[in-house]
Write a protein that holds these residues in place. Structure first.
Motif, PDB file in Angstrom:
ATOM      1  N   ASP A  74      38.441  32.996  39.694  1.00 24.04           N
ATOM      2  CA  ASP A  74      39.379  32.019  40.212  1.00 24.04           C
ATOM      3  C   ASP A  74      39.803  31.693  38.524  1.00 24.04           C
ATOM      4  O   ASP A  74      38.770  30.528  38.011  1.00 24.04           O
ATOM      5  CB  ASP A  74      39.623  31.764  40.820  1.00 24.04           C
ATOM      6  N   ASP A  77      32.440  42.663  43.928  1.00 23.84           N
ATOM      7  CA  ASP A  77      31.794  42.240  44.785  1.00 23.84           C
ATOM      8  C   ASP A  77      32.258  40.628  45.448  1.00 23.84           C
ATOM      9  O   ASP A  77      32.683  40.052  44.148  1.00 23.84           O
ATOM     10  CB  ASP A  77      30.679  42.069  45.121  1.00 23.84           C
ATOM     11  N   GLU A  78      31.603  39.150  45.943  1.00 18.34           N
ATOM     12  CA  GLU A  78      31.568  37.452  46.072  1.00 18.34           C
ATOM     13  C   GLU A  78      31.368  37.091  45.118  1.00 18.34           C
ATOM     14  O   GLU A  78      31.611  36.279  44.311  1.00 18.34           O
ATOM     15  CB  GLU A  78      31.263  37.715  47.145  1.00 18.34           C
ATOM     16  N   PHE A  79      29.938  37.793  44.105  1.00 21.52           N
ATOM     17  CA  PHE A  79      29.488  37.438  42.941  1.00 21.52           C
ATOM     18  C   PHE A  79      30.462  37.732  41.899  1.00 21.52           C
ATOM     19  O   PHE A  79      29.871  36.983  40.486  1.00 21.52           O
ATOM     20  CB  PHE A  79      27.710  38.042  42.481  1.00 21.52           C
ATOM     21  N   HIS A  80      31.311  38.149  41.632  1.00 20.01           N
ATOM     22  CA  HIS A  80      31.365  38.996  40.462  1.00 20.01           C
ATOM     23  C   HIS A  80      34.044  39.000  40.904  1.00 20.01           C
ATOM     24  O   HIS A  80      33.957  40.072  40.045  1.00 20.01           O
ATOM     25  CB  HIS A  80      31.593  40.465  40.139  1.00 20.01           C
ATOM     26  N   GLN A  81      34.121  38.119  41.214  1.00 20.62           N
ATOM     27  CA  GLN A  81      35.234  37.429  41.571  1.00 20.62           C
ATOM     28  C   GLN A  81      35.345  35.687  41.071  1.00 20.62           C
ATOM     29  O   GLN A  81      34.913  35.172  41.440  1.00 20.62           O
ATOM     30  CB  GLN A  81      35.534  37.343  43.506  1.00 20.62           C
ATOM     31  N   ASN A  99      45.588  39.823  40.965  1.00 19.27           N
ATOM     32  CA  ASN A  99      44.293  39.794  40.504  1.00 19.27           C
ATOM     33  C   ASN A  99      44.031  41.212  39.864  1.00 19.27           C
ATOM     34  O   ASN A  99      44.717  42.258  40.370  1.00 19.27           O
ATOM     35  CB  ASN A  99      43.773  40.213  41.756  1.00 19.27           C
ATOM     36  N   ASP A 110      36.694  40.782  39.217  1.00 20.53           N
ATOM     37  CA  ASP A 110      38.224  40.629  39.577  1.00 20.53           C
ATOM     38  C   ASP A 110      38.767  39.373  39.198  1.00 20.53           C
ATOM     39  O   ASP A 110      38.131  38.013  39.296  1.00 20.53           O
ATOM     40  CB  ASP A 110      38.277  40.996  41.414  1.00 20.53           C
ATOM     41  N   THR A 140      37.996  47.283  44.346  1.00 24.23           N
ATOM     42  CA  THR A 140      37.152  46.351  44.535  1.00 24.23           C
ATOM     43  C   THR A 140      36.216  45.395  43.922  1.00 24.23           C
ATOM     44  O   THR A 140      35.549  46.080  42.675  1.00 24.23           O
ATOM     45  CB  THR A 140      37.108  45.945  45.897  1.00 24.23           C
TER      46      THR A 140
END
Length: 214
Positions: free
Chosen positions: A211, A205-209, A102, A113, A203
């Motif tokens: 895959d 947030d969930e909007f900037h991860q 990551n 991320d 870290t």
């Protein structure tokens, strides 16, 4: 601040775009030979195949947080945008058939991320992944697991070297070793770029991860 390189060495420092482990550009949120047969074999040989991996590499001991200290590359993007480099953290986790990486860094001031999975190659110390038809290979050339790691990457047959540290302090002996490996691989010293040692993203947030395997 990490120690300055040994006398005679040059490390350039920049401070914007997100660099990921398998590449040298910004992340997306995004020889003369004697006969034709010899020429064919030379062209088909991957440059990274000549890089020696660390013997008896223990992948599990690589797990945890690493900070990108410096990169050496002939990449034109780095040549023109090295002043925009942002601090980079990678988090490594061991998997059954490889490792997950990551990469955390800022893009336009926002922490991202980027997740990438690498498979273990037949030869220990070598890893690879495919992304949109392109193969990225990397070799862990040398590490002591607790302080530093020197890694070779190859994409589109172009070699990039990266120096990672568990902290932002890497001693001058290791820096000199990294510099010599860069020169040995025909990359000019002026193309070594040091990354910032501040402004890390821990870290996102969930909007900037992202895959990156999909």
């Amino acid at each position: 601040m990490a120690p300055s390189p040994a006398p005679g060495s040059t490390v350039r420092k920049g401070s914007g775009s997100l660099a990921v482990p398998g590449g040298t550009g910004p992340a997306r949120p995004r020889e003369s030979v004697g006969c034709s047969g010899e020429r064919r074999r030379t062209q088909n040989r991957n440059p990274i195949d000549s890089i020696q991996a660390q013997q008896n590499l223990k992948v599990q001991q690589l797990a945890g947080v690493w900070r990108l200290f410096a990169i050496a590359s002939k990449c034109s993007y780095l040549s023109t945008n090295n002043h925009r480099l942002e601090a980079v953290i990678i988090k490594v986790s061991s998997q059954t058939e490889g490792m997950r990486v990551n990469t955390l860094s800022k893009l336009d001031g926002i922490c991202w991320d980027i997740k990438q999975d690498y498979k273990i190659a037949a030869t220990p110390g070598r890893f690879s992944r495919k992304d949109r038809g392109l193969t990225t290979n990397f070799v862990i050339s040398e590490t002591d697991y607790t302080n530093y790691a020197i890694v070779f990457f190859q994409k589109r047959r172009k070699i990039t070297l990266k120096l990672f540290g568990r902290t932002t302090n890497i001693n001058e002996t290791v820096q000199r070793k990294f510099r010599q490996l860069v020169l040995d691989n025909n990359i000019p010293e002026i193309l070594i770029y040091k990354f910032p040692d501040y402004g890390f993203c821990e870290t996102a947030d969930e909007f900037h991860q992202l895959d990156d395997d999909f």
